[in-house]
Design an enzyme around this catalytic site. Structure first.
Site, PDB file in Angstrom:
ATOM      1  N   GLY A  23     -36.912  13.652  19.469  1.00 51.86           N
ATOM      2  CA  GLY A  23     -36.808  13.841  20.921  1.00 51.86           C
ATOM      3  C   GLY A  23     -37.860  14.819  21.419  1.00 51.86           C
ATOM      4  O   GLY A  23     -38.111  15.831  20.776  1.00 51.86           O
ATOM      5  N   ARG A  84     -38.997   8.013  16.787  1.00 52.63           N
ATOM      6  CA  ARG A  84     -38.181   8.218  15.582  1.00 52.63           C
ATOM      7  C   ARG A  84     -38.573   7.077  14.657  1.00 52.63           C
ATOM      8  O   ARG A  84     -38.242   5.930  14.905  1.00 52.63           O
ATOM      9  CB  ARG A  84     -36.693   8.211  15.935  1.00 52.63           C
ATOM     10  CG  ARG A  84     -36.328   9.387  16.851  1.00 52.63           C
ATOM     11  CD  ARG A  84     -34.835   9.532  17.077  1.00 52.63           C
ATOM     12  NE  ARG A  84     -34.529  10.821  17.690  1.00 52.63           N
ATOM     13  CZ  ARG A  84     -34.204  10.994  18.975  1.00 52.63           C
ATOM     14  NH1 ARG A  84     -34.141   9.976  19.796  1.00 52.63           N
ATOM     15  NH2 ARG A  84     -33.935  12.198  19.436  1.00 52.63           N
ATOM     16  N   ASP A 115     -34.530  18.258  13.005  1.00 55.62           N
ATOM     17  CA  ASP A 115     -34.211  18.246  11.567  1.00 55.62           C
ATOM     18  C   ASP A 115     -34.623  16.955  10.867  1.00 55.62           C
ATOM     19  O   ASP A 115     -35.113  16.988   9.729  1.00 55.62           O
ATOM     20  CB  ASP A 115     -32.738  18.602  11.310  1.00 55.62           C
ATOM     21  CG  ASP A 115     -31.764  17.766  12.109  1.00 55.62           C
ATOM     22  OD1 ASP A 115     -32.217  16.896  12.886  1.00 55.62           O
ATOM     23  OD2 ASP A 115     -30.551  17.974  11.964  1.00 55.62           O
ATOM     24  N   THR A 138     -37.045  21.191  19.242  1.00 59.37           N
ATOM     25  CA  THR A 138     -35.883  20.432  19.720  1.00 59.37           C
ATOM     26  C   THR A 138     -35.114  21.272  20.720  1.00 59.37           C
ATOM     27  O   THR A 138     -34.976  22.490  20.527  1.00 59.37           O
ATOM     28  CB  THR A 138     -34.936  20.033  18.556  1.00 59.37           C
ATOM     29  OG1 THR A 138     -33.691  19.571  19.120  1.00 59.37           O
ATOM     30  CG2 THR A 138     -34.619  21.187  17.611  1.00 59.37           C
ATOM     31  N   ASP A 142     -30.601  23.449  16.708  1.00 62.65           N
ATOM     32  CA  ASP A 142     -29.606  23.277  15.636  1.00 62.65           C
ATOM     33  C   ASP A 142     -30.256  23.321  14.255  1.00 62.65           C
ATOM     34  O   ASP A 142     -29.714  22.771  13.296  1.00 62.65           O
ATOM     35  CB  ASP A 142     -28.877  21.933  15.833  1.00 62.65           C
ATOM     36  CG  ASP A 142     -29.831  20.748  15.868  1.00 62.65           C
ATOM     37  OD1 ASP A 142     -31.064  20.962  15.987  1.00 62.65           O
ATOM     38  OD2 ASP A 142     -29.361  19.605  15.778  1.00 62.65           O
TER      39      ASP A 142
HETATM   40  O1  F6P Z   1     -32.129  15.926  19.919  1.00 61.11           O
HETATM   41  C1  F6P Z   1     -32.419  16.005  21.276  1.00 61.11           C
HETATM   42  C2  F6P Z   1     -31.484  15.138  22.081  1.00 61.11           C
HETATM   43  O2  F6P Z   1     -31.815  15.264  23.448  1.00 61.11           O
HETATM   44  C3  F6P Z   1     -29.994  15.416  21.845  1.00 61.11           C
HETATM   45  O3  F6P Z   1     -29.534  16.546  22.533  1.00 61.11           O
HETATM   46  C4  F6P Z   1     -29.397  14.118  22.321  1.00 61.11           C
HETATM   47  O4  F6P Z   1     -28.159  13.870  21.713  1.00 61.11           O
HETATM   48  C5  F6P Z   1     -30.408  13.104  21.851  1.00 61.11           C
HETATM   49  O5  F6P Z   1     -31.652  13.786  21.707  1.00 61.11           O
HETATM   50  C6  F6P Z   1     -30.589  11.925  22.780  1.00 61.11           C
HETATM   51  O6  F6P Z   1     -31.495  11.059  22.188  1.00 61.11           O
HETATM   52  P1  F6P Z   1     -32.159   9.839  22.956  1.00 61.11           P
HETATM   53  O7  F6P Z   1     -33.129  10.384  23.956  1.00 61.11           O
HETATM   54  O8  F6P Z   1     -32.814   9.058  21.910  1.00 61.11           O
HETATM   55  O9  F6P Z   1     -31.035   9.125  23.631  1.00 61.11           O
END
Ligand code: F6P
Length: 333
Positions: A23, A84, A115, A138, A142
């Site tokens: 992300g 990803r 992570d 991030t 976490d």
């Molecule tokens: O890891 C960052 C984050 O924004 C999380 O807080 C959230 O759960 C996730 O990514 C959302 O991912 P996506 O943008 O792929 O829906």
């Protein structure tokens, strides 16, 4: 001030690759700029991999000049794009990618991400012998081994801005609001936002409670007459929890509005804090690679830049500080 360690140069580095993965997080661009300019000032070329590990896998590498990273410091998102990348889970793909990188004269890689991305960085470091350094990028904060991550401060401030506005409406209408914040399965954003936003309750991941229990909890902490309440809910594994809880509260005679902040928390100009953090960590990543370090993540511990083996990042879970949980309970009145 976060103090960077003084690291003697032990390796000649010709080229570095840099990528942002997972992300996007505000401050990633500031880190890319710091890496490019620190490396450039020492005669090291920097290549940007587009769309995270996909760019490495598909050889999509573009040189970054000192000038090309101008005016990105203040921009949210990532100019390198991100992804990803499933393909990078395959050891054969990683081996081919490492061969291609070496063939292009790349000696080191800086990976900025969460992570999952840092676990990919660990595999690359261990299997390829390339110098790989990770930076925690991030909004979720976490990642084990660091008290802070690039993007967290901005995301907390963005969520707070929304919460302060919602508080006005909650107060004006004597209403109960459930505000869901991001953070995947961790509660760092929720806990910080809950404390800073004066939430009457904070529901952390894996702490889903019933409407009845929530009302009892809110009533139990009250020391004065209040008709409005703001509850911060951490997003968890159940994406419909917040809306279901609002419906349940309504059925119990406590009308509640659910507000899911979602992706508004992820973009936006990085805060000063995140710009400095990203700049310091980005510059230090170059120092560490020139100093012969690899398979580590740089982070912040006790006011200084600290290293953590990348292998720990995917294996261990960062826990919420008990003192902050206690503080949140004490302040919710
Ligand atoms: O890891 C960052 C984050 O924004 C999380 O807080 C959230 O759960 C996730 O990514 C959302 O991912 P996506 O943008 O792929 O829906």
């Amino acid at each position: 001030m976060w103090t960077p360690p003084d690291i003697p140069v032990t390796r000649t580095i010709r080229r570095l690759a840099v990528l942002t993965s997972g992300g996007d997080a505000p401050g990633m661009n500031a880190a890319v700029r710091a890496i490019t300019r620190t490396a450039g000032s020492r005669g090291i070329e920097v290549l940007a991999a587009e769309r995270g590990f996909s760019g490495l896998v598909h050889g999509q590498l573009q040189p970054l000049s000192m000038g090309s990273v101008g005016s990105i410091l203040q921009r949210g998102g990532t100019i390198l794009k991100t992804d990803r990348c499933e393909a990078f889970l395959d050891p054969e793909v990683r081996a081919r990618t490492a061969d291609d990188l070496r063939a292009q004269g790349v000696d080191g890689v800086v990976v900025i991400g969460g992570d999952g991305s840092l676990t990919g960085a660990h595999h690359l470091a261990r299997e390829s012998g390339l110098s790989v350094v990770g930076l925690p990028g991030t909004i979720d904060n976490d990642i084990v081994g660091t008290e802070d991550s690039i993007g967290f401060d901005t995301a907390v401030n963005t969520a707070l801005e929304a919460i302060d506005r919602i508080r006005d409406t909650a107060h004006s209408h004597d209403r109960l609001f459930l505000v869901e914040v991001m953070g995947r399965s961790s509660g760092f954003i929720a806990l910080s936002v809950g404390i800073a936003g004066g939430a009457e309750a904070i529901l952390l991941p894996d702490q889903a409670i019933t409407g009845d229990a929530l009302m009892t909890r809110i009533a139990g902490t009250r020391t004065r007459e209040k008709a409005s309440s703001l509850v911060v809910v951490a997003e968890g594994t159940d994406p419909s929890y917040t809306t279901r809880l609002a419906a349940e509260l309504g059925a119990l005679g406590h009308p509640a509005r659910a507000c899911i902040l979602g992706h508004v928390q992820r973009g936006g100009n990085p805060s000063g804090h995140d710009r400095v953090l990203a700049s310091v960590l980005g510059a230090s990543a170059v120092d560490h690679i020139q100093g012969g370090h690899s398979d580590i993540m740089l982070g912040i511990r006790d006011g200084a830049i600290a290293t953590t083996p990348l292998e720990r990042v995917g294996r261990e879970r960062k826990v919420l500080p008990e003192a902050w949980l206690e503080l949140a309970r004490t302040l919710a009145r």
